[in-house]
Design an enzyme around this catalytic site. Structure first.
Site, mmCIF file in Angstrom:
data_model
loop_
_atom_site.group_PDB
_atom_site.id
_atom_site.type_symbol
_atom_site.label_atom_id
_atom_site.label_comp_id
_atom_site.label_asym_id
_atom_site.label_seq_id
_atom_site.Cartn_x
_atom_site.Cartn_y
_atom_site.Cartn_z
ATOM 1 N N HIS A 71 0.793 -1.448 0.054
ATOM 2 C CA HIS A 71 0.246 -0.034 -0.020
ATOM 3 C C HIS A 71 1.152 0.999 0.303
ATOM 4 C CE1 HIS A 71 -4.193 1.789 1.546
ATOM 5 N NE2 HIS A 71 -3.196 2.456 1.044
ATOM 6 N N HIS A 73 1.491 5.009 -2.064
ATOM 7 C CA HIS A 73 0.711 5.507 -2.908
ATOM 8 C C HIS A 73 2.566 6.244 -3.568
ATOM 9 C CE1 HIS A 73 -3.938 5.778 -2.169
ATOM 10 N NE2 HIS A 73 -3.067 5.861 -0.676
ATOM 11 N N ASN A 105 -4.744 5.854 -6.985
ATOM 12 C CA ASN A 105 -5.369 6.433 -7.415
ATOM 13 C C ASN A 105 -4.624 8.061 -7.000
ATOM 14 O OD1 ASN A 105 -3.924 7.073 -5.058
ATOM 15 N ND2 ASN A 105 -5.340 8.062 -3.690
ATOM 16 N N ASP A 165 -8.764 2.678 -3.366
ATOM 17 C CA ASP A 165 -7.891 3.184 -2.273
ATOM 18 C C ASP A 165 -8.572 4.689 -2.148
ATOM 19 O OD1 ASP A 165 -6.814 2.325 0.888
ATOM 20 O OD2 ASP A 165 -5.148 4.431 -0.491
ATOM 21 N N HIS A 192 -10.627 0.243 0.970
ATOM 22 C CA HIS A 192 -10.127 0.416 1.819
ATOM 23 C C HIS A 192 -12.018 0.575 2.686
ATOM 24 C CE1 HIS A 192 -9.775 5.524 2.686
ATOM 25 N NE2 HIS A 192 -11.134 5.135 3.237
ATOM 26 N N HIS A 245 -5.221 -1.418 5.663
ATOM 27 C CA HIS A 245 -5.643 -0.289 6.716
ATOM 28 C C HIS A 245 -6.519 -0.244 7.949
ATOM 29 C CE1 HIS A 245 -7.795 2.376 4.312
ATOM 30 N NE2 HIS A 245 -6.648 2.832 3.817
ATOM 31 N N ASN A 291 -6.572 8.849 6.982
ATOM 32 C CA ASN A 291 -7.232 7.963 6.788
ATOM 33 C C ASN A 291 -7.295 6.763 6.505
ATOM 34 O OD1 ASN A 291 -10.125 7.079 6.019
ATOM 35 N ND2 ASN A 291 -10.199 8.742 4.371
ATOM 36 N N ASP A 318 0.833 2.612 3.283
ATOM 37 C CA ASP A 318 -0.436 3.738 3.235
ATOM 38 C C ASP A 318 0.634 5.086 3.365
ATOM 39 O OD1 ASP A 318 -2.224 4.816 2.398
ATOM 40 O OD2 ASP A 318 -3.285 5.043 4.370
ATOM 41 N N HIS A 322 1.640 13.943 0.903
ATOM 42 C CA HIS A 322 0.948 15.047 0.230
ATOM 43 C C HIS A 322 2.362 16.587 0.246
ATOM 44 C CE1 HIS A 322 -2.840 13.496 0.043
ATOM 45 N NE2 HIS A 322 -2.323 12.921 1.751
#
Ligand SMILES: [Zn+2]
Length: 447
Positions: A71, A73, A105, A165, A192, A245, A291, A318, A322
């Site tokens: 997991h 990103h 995503n 997700d 998710h 998660h 989240n 996860d 950002h």
């Protein structure tokens, strides 16, 4: 042009060379020498002296199989200001990972063969670790129509895991169809679990702290209801469900029940949910917004116990980078998520090994062997018996268990800085990572 008799490998092993790792402790056991050649582990034993090998003095270092993150990103394509495949996989290698599963995503969403192949190629070209793209379950993550799951599975990226997700596949019929569809190629749907109506405008865990702060909450039931529903669907269809998660004590109980039925349900927990609690939100520092949200100490205890007894199969980061304009804002406007690839192993040691809940072999299972099996990696043996033995693919990480380090957000390889552990002194340091026999990290630095 390939001639008959040429050795053809699916992945390049150029630069792998021959390595003699002296005095490593596989899974924490007694020291041995390990010889890597041609991308494989070729010999394991005491006092070896292979000719023509690069020597790495690894006295006292643990050897674990290369970590696998289900997991991650990576944000590319679309948000290269927050992370790229290259920067995210550098962070992964430094964290001891040899494979990461890149969540769908992105912008555009990874819902076609074209996008998943692009991500896979970017990973291959960067060369820091293997990137296995996760395909979206539904077109554009909109939860309305199934994406081209078959086309993504048969693409060069060979997708086996699918997830929306960030969004829950909340439509039960769509979830059932997705589970039925991936059964044909032993794929897995990673959910998710978040009931959307119960979590509208949610800002943190629903409980005593949210009541005191006057913030609307994510109730535990919103996660647990979806896990229960999906476990029933997976059992009914006979397909594979993976729960992303997991964050509540109730979720652990539901997973325990689902597994007792013999259903093909697996689950992951993040490092931060094994350590941090919702009272950190009283600082209103958006670095703690995530989240699913940070929960209570009771939940943390249940998650640790569930991971220790195998109810929760694995740890997944996860990793959610950002950019500052999306994260360093007031609490309500901040995007949820934390970076985690470079701190995952240390947090796992802190939460699980130093507490006596897992030994090194147990940790290796939860961070390398089990996730490899769930993600359908070709090198993963069902019980992990081949890991770190002769004949296994030379994906491994060498860890100094006695070393400590202090997290400096500015020194992370990730493009983003949103770590909740800034200034924290953590145990365990990755000294070297080998990807198919080639060092990606040596002496704690990217090669
Ligand atoms: Zn998620």
């Amino acid at each position: 042009m390939t001639q008959c008799g040429d050795v053809v490998t699916s992945e390049p092993v150029a630069g792998a060379g021959r390595w003699h790792l002296r005095g490593v402790r596989p899974f924490g056991a007694d020291p041995v020498d390990v010889v890597l050649d041609g991308g494989m582990i070729v010999e394991v034993g005491p006092g070896l002296s292979p000719a023509g090998a690069n020597i790495l003095d690894a006295d006292g270092l643990l050897a674990l199989p290369g970590l696998v993150d289900l997991h991650t990103h990576l944000r590319e394509p679309g948000r290269e200001d927050a992370e790229t495949v290259a920067s995210g996989t550098r962070a992964a290698a430094l964290g001891g990972f040899t494979t990461v599963f890149a969540m769908a995503n992105t912008e555009p969403v990874a819902d076609t063969a074209g996008v998943v192949e692009q991500v896979w190629r970017l990973g291959r070209d960067a060369g820091h670790c293997d990137v296995r793209p996760v395909g979206a379950v539904t077109e554009g993550l909109r939860g309305v129509r199934l994406a081209e799951l078959g086309a993504m599975a048969s693409s060069a990226a060979g997708v086996r895991m699918f997830s929306d997700d960030g969004h829950c596949v909340s439509d039960a019929v769509l979830m059932r169809r997705a589970l039925e569809y991936v059964k044909a190629f032993d794929g897995v749907i990673a959910q998710h679990a978040q009931e959307p109506r119960l979590t509208e405008d949610a800002q943190m865990n629903e409980g005593a702290v949210s009541a005191r702060l006057g913030l609307s909450g994510w109730p535990a039931a919103a996660e647990e209801a979806i896990i229960a529903r999906d476990a029933l669907l997976a059992g009914h269809v006979g397909s594979r469900l993976h729960v992303c998660h997991v964050s509540t004590a109730g979720s652990v109980e539901i997973l325990r029940w689902a597994k007792s039925k013999g259903w093909r349900v697996t689950a992951e927990v993040t490092p931060h949910h094994l350590l941090l609690t919702d009272d950190l939100v009283t600082s209103f520092d958006p670095v703690f917004k995530v989240n699913p949200p940070l929960r209570t100490a009771t939940d943390v205890e249940a998650l640790r116990a569930g991971l220790a007894d195998g109810t929760i199969d694995c740890i997944a980061t996860d990793h959610a980078p950002h950019a500052p304009q999306d994260k360093e804002t007031e609490w309500a406007a901040a995007r949820p998520g934390m970076v985690g690839l470079e701190t995952a192993l240390s947090i796992a040691i802190l939460a699980m090994v130093e507490t006596g809940l897992l030994d090194w072999a147990g940790l290796a299972d939860r961070m390398a062997i089990a996730p490899g099996r769930i993600g359908g990696l070709p090198d993963a043996s069902p019980d992990g018996t081949r890991a770190l033995s002769a004949g296994a693919v030379a994906n491994l990480v060498l860890v100094d268990p006695a070393a400590r380090w202090t997290v400096d957000p500015g020194a992370l390889a990730s493009r983003s800085r949103n770590t909740p552990y800034a200034g924290r002194n953590l145990p365990g340091r990755v000294q070297a990572t080998f990807l198919r026999g080639r060092p990606t990290v040596l002496d704690g630095k990217i090669v």
